[in-house]
Design a protein around this motif. Structure first.
Motif, PDB file in Angstrom:
ATOM      1  N   ILE A   1     -19.237  -6.707 -45.666  1.00  0.00           N
ATOM      2  CA  ILE A   1     -18.337  -6.643 -46.808  1.00  0.00           C
ATOM      3  C   ILE A   1     -16.901  -6.922 -46.362  1.00  0.00           C
ATOM      4  O   ILE A   1     -16.478  -6.517 -45.275  1.00  0.00           O
TER       5      ILE A   1
ATOM      6  N   SER B   1     -13.718  -5.193 -52.055  1.00  0.00           N
ATOM      7  CA  SER B   1     -14.358  -4.760 -53.286  1.00  0.00           C
ATOM      8  C   SER B   1     -13.276  -4.426 -54.304  1.00  0.00           C
ATOM      9  O   SER B   1     -12.269  -3.793 -53.967  1.00  0.00           O
TER      10      SER B   1
ATOM     11  N   ILE C   1     -11.807  -1.554 -51.682  1.00  0.00           N
ATOM     12  CA  ILE C   1     -12.246  -1.676 -50.300  1.00  0.00           C
ATOM     13  C   ILE C   1     -11.581  -2.885 -49.669  1.00  0.00           C
ATOM     14  O   ILE C   1     -11.589  -3.972 -50.231  1.00  0.00           O
TER      15      ILE C   1
ATOM     16  N   GLU D   1     -11.957  -4.206 -45.850  1.00  0.00           N
ATOM     17  CA  GLU D   1     -12.591  -3.884 -44.581  1.00  0.00           C
ATOM     18  C   GLU D   1     -11.923  -4.550 -43.396  1.00  0.00           C
ATOM     19  O   GLU D   1     -12.487  -5.432 -42.772  1.00  0.00           O
TER      20      GLU D   1
END
Lengths: 113, 113
Positions: free
Chosen positions: A45, A48, A56, A58
């Motif tokens: 990922i 988000s 999110i 990452e």
């Protein structure tokens, strides 16, 4: 009728260029994602968004900047492309923050030369 | 840190056999365990999913077995067909936090005619 559509499907570009990938979902989902799939098929990922809000990030280099103009769209802009950015990028969406699984687009194969 | 470990990396089974793909997770807060199927050139597609309150779930020829105490779950494909040849990913997520689906490393399954 495509649920999650992303464009372009293929993108070949030179190092140092800036490029964008667009994603749209017509499922009425509230959460959208960007995933990166490397040459070994590993899915990781990147970002988000829930209702246009980033939830999110990452540890993606800040050369990657997602933008969500509305909850049906999540675009990915990449500055100063590097060879290591070559991968397949998938957009996905889900309802209720992913509690019921995610639907993926067909992917954008990015090749940096 | 690999939060979801998947094995085997690749698997070859004769038509009609029952391939089994295994996954183990570390985070006991995970409460949703989907399996995705990916064909070449396509995005992952949600196949079947399970929550930890049940030990088994069947959908057609696909069955998930879940062992909460061992923190393991597996996918079984009954009466496998050549059309089942694809890469399979297990995944895990937790409802209590922001939507983040953690994927296993994938299993490339080949069903021989």
């Amino acid at each position: 009728d495509t649920a999650v559509s992303q464009t372009p499907k293929y993108l070949v570009t030179q190092m140092g260029n800036d490029k964008s990938i667009k994603c749209e979902q017509n499922l009425g989902h509230d959460t959208m994602y960007w995933y990166k799939q490397d040459s070994k098929k590993f899915l990781k990922i990147m970002f988000s968004y829930n209702n246009k809000e980033l939830i999110i990030n990452e540890t993606v280099p800040n050369r990657f900047s997602p933008k969500s103009p509305d909850k049906a769209h999540l675009n990915l802009h990449i500055n100063s492309l590097e060879l290591g950015d070559s991968a397949v990028y998938f957009c996905a969406s889900s309802q209720d923050r992913g509690r019921a699984g995610a639907f993926f687009g067909q992917g954008t194969r990015l090749t940096v030369v | 840190q690999q939060q979801v470990k998947q094995s085997p990396q690749s698997l070859i089974v004769q038509k009609g056999g029952i391939p089994i793909i295994n996954c183990a997770y570390e985070n006991t807060a995970f409460d949703y365990f989907p399996w995705y199927q990916q064909f070449p050139g396509k995005g992952p597609a949600l196949l079947i999913a399970i929550r930890p309150d049940v030990s088994e779930k069947k959908e057609g020829r696909f069955t998930i077995s879940f062992n909460k105490s061992a923190k393991q779950f597996s996918l079984h494909i009954m009466d496998s067909q050549p059309g089942d040849s694809a890469t399979y990913f297990c995944a895990a997520s937790k409802s209590s936090s922001a939507s983040k689906i953690i994927f296993g490393s994938g299993t490339r399954l080949s069903i021989r005619p």
